[in-house]
Design an enzyme around this catalytic site. Structure first.
Site, PDB file in Angstrom:
ATOM      1  CD  GLU A 188      42.924  77.729  -7.452  1.00 20.18           C
ATOM      2  OE1 GLU A 188      42.929  78.955  -7.268  1.00 20.18           O
ATOM      3  OE2 GLU A 188      43.825  77.133  -8.097  1.00 20.18           O
ATOM      4  CG  ASN A 195      43.611  83.442 -11.266  1.00 18.30           C
ATOM      5  OD1 ASN A 195      43.525  84.261 -10.351  1.00 18.30           O
ATOM      6  ND2 ASN A 195      43.079  82.232 -11.199  1.00 18.30           N
ATOM      7  CD1 TRP A 196      48.439  87.980 -11.485  1.00 16.34           C
ATOM      8  CD2 TRP A 196      48.458  89.828 -10.221  1.00 16.34           C
ATOM      9  NE1 TRP A 196      48.961  88.993 -12.240  1.00 16.34           N
ATOM     10  CE2 TRP A 196      48.985  90.141 -11.494  1.00 16.34           C
ATOM     11  CE3 TRP A 196      48.373  90.844  -9.257  1.00 16.34           C
ATOM     12  CZ2 TRP A 196      49.426  91.426 -11.821  1.00 16.34           C
ATOM     13  CZ3 TRP A 196      48.808  92.122  -9.588  1.00 16.34           C
ATOM     14  CH2 TRP A 196      49.331  92.403 -10.855  1.00 16.34           C
ATOM     15  CE  LYS A 197      45.472  80.128  -9.655  1.00 14.83           C
ATOM     16  NZ  LYS A 197      45.561  78.696  -9.722  1.00 14.83           N
ATOM     17  N   GLY A 231      48.105  74.335 -11.246  1.00 17.09           N
ATOM     18  CA  GLY A 231      49.068  74.421 -10.157  1.00 17.09           C
ATOM     19  C   GLY A 231      49.849  73.142  -9.906  1.00 17.09           C
ATOM     20  N   GLY A 240      48.155  81.123 -13.986  1.00 18.82           N
ATOM     21  CA  GLY A 240      48.279  81.347 -12.547  1.00 18.82           C
ATOM     22  C   GLY A 240      49.724  81.614 -12.179  1.00 18.82           C
ATOM     23  N   GLY A 241      50.409  80.571 -11.722  1.00 20.08           N
ATOM     24  CA  GLY A 241      51.781  80.699 -11.212  1.00 20.08           C
ATOM     25  C   GLY A 241      52.694  81.521 -12.110  1.00 20.08           C
ATOM     26  CD  GLU A 271      41.760  77.976 -15.511  1.00 19.68           C
ATOM     27  OE1 GLU A 271      42.890  78.434 -15.668  1.00 19.68           O
ATOM     28  OE2 GLU A 271      41.078  78.185 -14.498  1.00 19.68           O
ATOM     29  CG  HIS A 311      39.650  79.609 -10.753  1.00 26.09           C
ATOM     30  ND1 HIS A 311      40.175  78.688  -9.884  1.00 26.09           N
ATOM     31  CD2 HIS A 311      40.597  79.846 -11.691  1.00 26.09           C
ATOM     32  CE1 HIS A 311      41.413  78.395 -10.281  1.00 26.09           C
ATOM     33  NE2 HIS A 311      41.689  79.090 -11.368  1.00 26.09           N
TER      34      HIS A 311
END
Ligand code: PGA
Length: 254
Positions: free
Chosen positions: A99, A9-11, A176, A236-237, A170, A97
């Protein structure tokens, strides 16, 4: 046996240049690793889906979007519809998600509506669920996760649509933050999710892929991915560097 999914997930990250490098790296690495039991997926920002489709093509690495609109088309400034994602041959789409839930006010009902829209368009939704730190500390982890899942099951009229869906657990406190859940903490929730589905449909529960997400890195991945009910990661990261992302996939050992 369930296959693993290793999903990035590159956000809201990347430039045309960095995306090209990352896509080329993942494509090359996934072919080299050639893991028979791993499905690779990337979730770039919308504007890079065209480049993603052109670069990945039929390489075997799939792609999807990070969100979609509940609406089909029309006066919804800034929104992206399921049919637009189909045009770029997205196979997957993230739904709910944390976020989106916490920063953009997506509630259980909206997430359930988006899940339905994705299924109706033939996209495979990756439904994200998870508790906040405050909820965990109050002992509400499973209650929150089941509430989030059941909002979708209710609107869908049962679990049938989950034959073409993926669930991602998650924990919000692990996203993050560099603080991942222990393998045992994650396994406990994954097992509870599978049990919830088994009460509706045991065959489906057994084949449902349930991913873990939250500060997953190559050094923590092996122990987490060895857990019996964990079928991969939403990363993610650590998905922004091809080598690190690929190394997580390499630690899949079923
Ligand atoms: P993270 O993000 O790996 O950077 O914690 C995971 C996610 O939000 O899907």
């Amino acid at each position: 046996m369930r296959k693993y999914i290793i999903a990035g997930n590159w956000k809201m990250n990347g430039t045309k240049e960095s995306v090209r490098t990352l896509l080329e790296g993942i494509k090359k690495g996934a072919v080299e690793i050639n893991h028979p039991n791993v499905e690779w997926i990337v979730f770039p920002p919308y504007v890079f889906l065209d480049a993603t489709e052109k670069t990945l093509g039929d390489s075997g690495v799939a792609w999807g979007a990070q969100n979609l609109s509940r609406e089909k088309s029309g006066a919804f400034t800034g929104e992206i519809s399921a049919s637009m994602l189909q045009e770029f041959h997205c196979r997957y789409v993230l739904v709910g998600h944390s976020e989106r839930r916490t920063l953009y006010g997506e509630n259980d009902d909206l997430v359930a509506a988006k899940f339905m829209v994705a299924c109706q368009a033939g996209l495979i939704p990756v439904l994200c669920v998870g508790e906040t730190l405050a909820e965990r500390e109050k002992g509400l982890t499973q209650a929150v996760v089941m509430r989030q899942l059941n909002a979708v099951i209710r609107l869908a009229g049962g679990v049938e649509l989950f034959n073409q869906a993926v669930v991602a657990y998650e924990p919000v406190w692990a996203i993050g933050t560099g603080l991942n859940a222990t393998p045992e903490q994650a396994q406990e929730v994954h097992a509870a999710i599978r049990k919830e589905f088994s009460q509706h449909d045991a065959v489906l529960a057994d084949k449902l892929q349930i991913l873990y997400g939250g500060s997953l890195k190559s050094d923590s991945a092996q122990a987490i991915l060895a857990m019996p009910d964990i079928d991969g990661g939403l990363i993610g990261g650590a998905s922004l560097k091809a080598e690190e992302f690929l190394n997580i996939g390499k630690s899949c050992n079923r």
